[in-house]
Write a protein that holds these residues in place. Structure first.
Motif, PDB file in Angstrom:
ATOM      1  N   ALA A  71       0.820  -1.209   0.000  1.00 50.45           N
ATOM      2  CA  ALA A  71       0.000   0.000   0.000  1.00 50.45           C
ATOM      3  C   ALA A  71       0.855   1.260   0.000  1.00 50.45           C
ATOM      4  O   ALA A  71       0.441   2.290  -0.531  1.00 50.45           O
ATOM      5  CB  ALA A  71      -0.946  -0.010   1.200  1.00 50.45           C
ATOM      6  N   VAL A  72       2.072   1.173   0.572  1.00 45.47           N
ATOM      7  CA  VAL A  72       2.960   2.343   0.549  1.00 45.47           C
ATOM      8  C   VAL A  72       3.315   2.676  -0.889  1.00 45.47           C
ATOM      9  O   VAL A  72       3.230   3.839  -1.318  1.00 45.47           O
ATOM     10  CB  VAL A  72       4.237   2.073   1.367  1.00 45.47           C
ATOM     11  N   LEU A  73       3.677   1.642  -1.657  1.00 44.77           N
ATOM     12  CA  LEU A  73       4.043   1.875  -3.054  1.00 44.77           C
ATOM     13  C   LEU A  73       2.831   2.358  -3.845  1.00 44.77           C
ATOM     14  O   LEU A  73       2.935   3.220  -4.716  1.00 44.77           O
ATOM     15  CB  LEU A  73       4.610   0.597  -3.667  1.00 44.77           C
ATOM     16  N   PHE A  76       2.288   5.907  -3.033  1.00 49.37           N
ATOM     17  CA  PHE A  76       3.374   6.572  -3.724  1.00 49.37           C
ATOM     18  C   PHE A  76       2.957   6.902  -5.155  1.00 49.37           C
ATOM     19  O   PHE A  76       3.024   8.039  -5.611  1.00 49.37           O
ATOM     20  CB  PHE A  76       4.511   5.548  -3.762  1.00 49.37           C
TER      21      PHE A  76
ATOM     22  N   VAL B 128       5.913   4.758   8.355  1.00 50.92           N
ATOM     23  CA  VAL B 128       6.086   5.551   7.141  1.00 50.92           C
ATOM     24  C   VAL B 128       4.804   6.336   6.800  1.00 50.92           C
ATOM     25  O   VAL B 128       4.872   7.394   6.191  1.00 50.92           O
ATOM     26  CB  VAL B 128       6.512   4.626   5.986  1.00 50.92           C
ATOM     27  N   TYR B 129       3.649   5.847   7.252  1.00 52.27           N
ATOM     28  CA  TYR B 129       2.406   6.533   6.883  1.00 52.27           C
ATOM     29  C   TYR B 129       2.300   7.920   7.484  1.00 52.27           C
ATOM     30  O   TYR B 129       1.832   8.843   6.817  1.00 52.27           O
ATOM     31  CB  TYR B 129       1.186   5.696   7.274  1.00 52.27           C
ATOM     32  N   ILE B 132       4.430  10.056   5.205  1.00 55.36           N
ATOM     33  CA  ILE B 132       3.974  10.231   3.831  1.00 55.36           C
ATOM     34  C   ILE B 132       2.667  11.033   3.814  1.00 55.36           C
ATOM     35  O   ILE B 132       2.448  11.883   2.941  1.00 55.36           O
ATOM     36  CB  ILE B 132       3.858   8.853   3.132  1.00 55.36           C
ATOM     37  N   PHE B 144       6.597  17.306   0.362  1.00 57.41           N
ATOM     38  CA  PHE B 144       6.276  16.146  -0.466  1.00 57.41           C
ATOM     39  C   PHE B 144       7.545  15.391  -0.850  1.00 57.41           C
ATOM     40  O   PHE B 144       7.598  14.157  -0.786  1.00 57.41           O
ATOM     41  CB  PHE B 144       5.511  16.608  -1.702  1.00 57.41           C
ATOM     42  N   LEU B 148       8.445  11.499   0.011  1.00 58.89           N
ATOM     43  CA  LEU B 148       8.774  10.478  -0.988  1.00 58.89           C
ATOM     44  C   LEU B 148      10.098   9.805  -0.657  1.00 58.89           C
ATOM     45  O   LEU B 148      10.233   8.582  -0.713  1.00 58.89           O
ATOM     46  CB  LEU B 148       8.850  11.102  -2.383  1.00 58.89           C
ATOM     47  N   ALA B 151       9.591   7.452   2.265  1.00 57.35           N
ATOM     48  CA  ALA B 151       8.878   6.218   1.937  1.00 57.35           C
ATOM     49  C   ALA B 151       9.822   5.241   1.260  1.00 57.35           C
ATOM     50  O   ALA B 151       9.904   4.066   1.647  1.00 57.35           O
ATOM     51  CB  ALA B 151       7.691   6.530   1.032  1.00 57.35           C
ATOM     52  N   VAL B 155      11.001   1.650   3.115  1.00 53.06           N
ATOM     53  CA  VAL B 155      10.639   0.377   2.493  1.00 53.06           C
ATOM     54  C   VAL B 155      11.900  -0.407   2.137  1.00 53.06           C
ATOM     55  O   VAL B 155      11.972  -1.620   2.311  1.00 53.06           O
ATOM     56  CB  VAL B 155       9.757   0.621   1.257  1.00 53.06           C
TER      57      VAL B 155
END
Lengths: 243, 336
Positions: A71-73, A76, B128-129, B132, B144, B148, B151, B155
């Motif tokens: 869901a992060v991607l 994104f 991360v949420y 982001i 922003f 990015l 994130a 990951v």
């Protein structure tokens, strides 16, 4: 008096209600970013339902894989895309029946599965005792996945590998004409300080400090790549000495 | 009393009490950590650091908190208001709820669940949420870009962290954090798995967006990154969340590699010290290294960060995982 099963039932209905509300909001919200965020909340509630059902491993994996990575991607991509919201809604009337048919088929399949699970004689034993006693949920999954279903498991892995290689092949562009950092070369560089007298007006390219670029590959002229074709733009027209 | 504690209401009350007993010291520790960081960095740079408010500057965190509370929370005109307010709360809450499974001593976890390690991994990957959402809701270029970067970074480093955790779990044979600590009774895992310990620690630096991987906030290029539009209490929540996450990662490192609440050697003067004290000392050691790294190393460039994560840590941890599995199998050390 409040009992444990009453609390579990209450939690089940609460999480299910939020899950369904999230699913509705994913489809109906105007902003795609909000849709994805509702989708994430939906995943989360599904994980909570798994927990109530006693499948703690699946719940955690759902959160780690879907919420933490996929869901992060997704978010994104949706944030980066330049989406015209009006155009996005355009085909709704046309595609709604197809969507309804697919949804209906999935719903029927679910009903079939549940009815079979409830009525079949062979499932009776499994229903009573889905995980063997004295074995934790995680171990039970491992015992089944790596013994009875090992071929299917490996097959699923292969499919994912092929998908990954495919994505790389489709999107990879070899940038042979750009300079990259070569960490080994940097570490093994001569360490004494070098002094050089620079002629007035000379650029760094004339000094022969930069590594030469790899030779330009002959390319068919018709294919216009973003990076080729204008070597004069670079700061190193004629590669000098090599260090 | 015992009867009351077995009713649902009693269990609820007990859990709330346990949570408060953990979170209040944690928040105080976070407050003093901000001071400790400034003091340690000052000492490393031959300065004095904060020394005006209270004796040795000890009341500085409270002065800072007071200032934050008094200031006005500004919501930018173009911001998505609900998400803008929600993001710092999310960061803060996630940093708090992860502590539910950390065992401070044998049997001293609020929830001693079977999949404790996975729970921690799941919660830390959710962090991360907050970032982001903050970056997107601010409706600002810098925020922003910071979001990015963050994130992609989180990951990427989660993958090698996952492999390190799997290697530890192979040696333990359980996903329960208490079992992980008890398996280190004779030998802390940082000795046999030393390379993995280093990889894990560096990955936690990246996961908490700390120097030298603090690109999401890189002040020289992105002003302040994802929280550039935040002020007052919303900013304070990000700040608290980040430090609480550092404590959490230190606790996780201590639990996985440094033997949790266990003393270094099970001999007389050392095992008189209660377990929680050892645990706190180990967390403090990790936190000191966090600050030490920040005072020592320059910030990574973005492509170097990605290269380190994907081309160095990932292959290395994957190979080491396979090697560990082989060694355990060949020498018959697999836990039952």
């Amino acid at each position: 008096m409040i009992t444990d099963s009453a609390i579990a039932g209450l939690a089940f209905y609460a999480f299910s209600a939020v899950l369904i509300a999230c699913a509705v909001m994913v489809v109906t919200s105007r902003n795609p970013v909000h849709s994805v965020l509702f989708l994430i909340l939906g995943f989360f509630n599904a994980a909570a339902l798994f927990l109530i059902a006693g499948a703690e491993f699946l719940a955690m994996i759902l959160v780690i894989v879907y919420v933490g990575a996929v869901a992060v991607l997704f978010l994104f991509v949706v944030m980066m895309l330049d989406i015209d919201f009006v155009r996005l809604r355009e085909g709704f009337q046309r595609y709604a029946p197809i969507g309804a048919v697919i949804g209906g088929i999935l719903f029927l399949e679910l009903i079939f599965v549940l009815v079979t699970w409830q009525s079949s004689g062979e499932a009776g034993g499994l229903r009573l005792n889905p995980t063997p006693s004295a074995v934790s949920n995680t171990q039970a999954i491992g015992q089944v996945l790596y013994t009875d279903y090992v071929l299917l498991f490996q097959g699923a892995g292969l499919v994912l590998l092929v998908a990954m290689i495919g994505a790389i092949v489709l999107t990879h562009r070899d940038r042979a004409r750009s300079r990259r950092q070569d960490i080994q070369a940097q570490i093994h560089r001569r360490t004494q300080i070098e002094m050089a007298s620079v002629p007035v007006g000379a650029s760094i390219g004339d000094m022969g400090i930069l590594r030469p670029l790899p030779p330009e590959e002959p390319k068919p002229k018709a294919v216009a790549h973003g990076h080729g074709g204008h070597a004069g733009h670079d700061d190193h027209g004629h590669g000098g000495g090599h260090h | 009393m015992a009867d009351f504690l077995n009713t649902p209401v009693g269990i609820f009350a007990l859990t709330v009490a346990q949570a408060l007993a953990l979170l209040v010291p944690l928040l105080i520790a976070v407050a003093f950590m901000t001071l400790a960081e400034r003091k340690i960095m000052a000492a490393m740079q031959l300065r004095k650091g904060p020394n005006v408010v209270g004796p040795f500057g000890l009341l500085q965190p409270f002065a800072d908190a007071g200032k934050m509370l008094m200031k006005e929370t500004i919501v930018p005109a173009g911001a998505s208001k609900v998400l803008f307010i929600m993001a710092p709360m999310l960061t803060f809450v996630l940093a708090m709820i992860a502590w539910a499974v950390i065992p401070v001593n044998e049997g001293w976890a609020i929830a001693d669940i079977n999949v404790g390690v996975l729970y921690l991994f799941a919660i830390s990957s959710l962090g991360v949420y907050g970032i982001i959402i903050a970056g997107w809701a601010s409706n600002s270029k810098y925020a922003f870009l910071g979001a990015l970067r963050s994130a992609a970074q989180m990951v990427s480093y989660e993958v090698s962290m996952g492999f390190v955790i799997v290697t530890v779990l192979l040696c333990v044979g359980s996903l329960n954090l208490t079992d992980v600590v008890l398996a280190q009774k004779n030998l802390w895992f940082f000795i046999p798995l030393f390379p993995m310990f280093i990889i894990f620690f560096i990955s936690t630096l990246a996961e908490t967006n700390r120097a030298p991987f603090d690109l999401p906030e890189g002040e020289s290029e992105l002003v302040a990154g994802f929280f550039v539009e935040y002020s007052a209490m919303t900013f304070a929540l990000f700040f608290l969340g980040e430090y609480a996450n550092m404590f959490l990662m230190s606790a996780l490192t201590s639990t996985l590699f440094l033997g949790g609440w266990l003393p270094p050697f099970d001999v007389a003067p050392l095992n008189w010290v209660p377990g929680p004290i050892w645990f706190i000392l180990k967390i403090c050691f990790c936190m000191f290294v966090f600050v030490w790294v920040r005072a020592t190393l320059p910030r990574y460039r973005y492509d170097q960060l990605m290269r380190l994560g994907w081309k160095v840590f990932l292959p290395f941890s994957l190979v080491w995982l396979v090697l560990t599995a082989f060694a355990l199998k060949i020498f018959g050390w697999l836990p039952a």
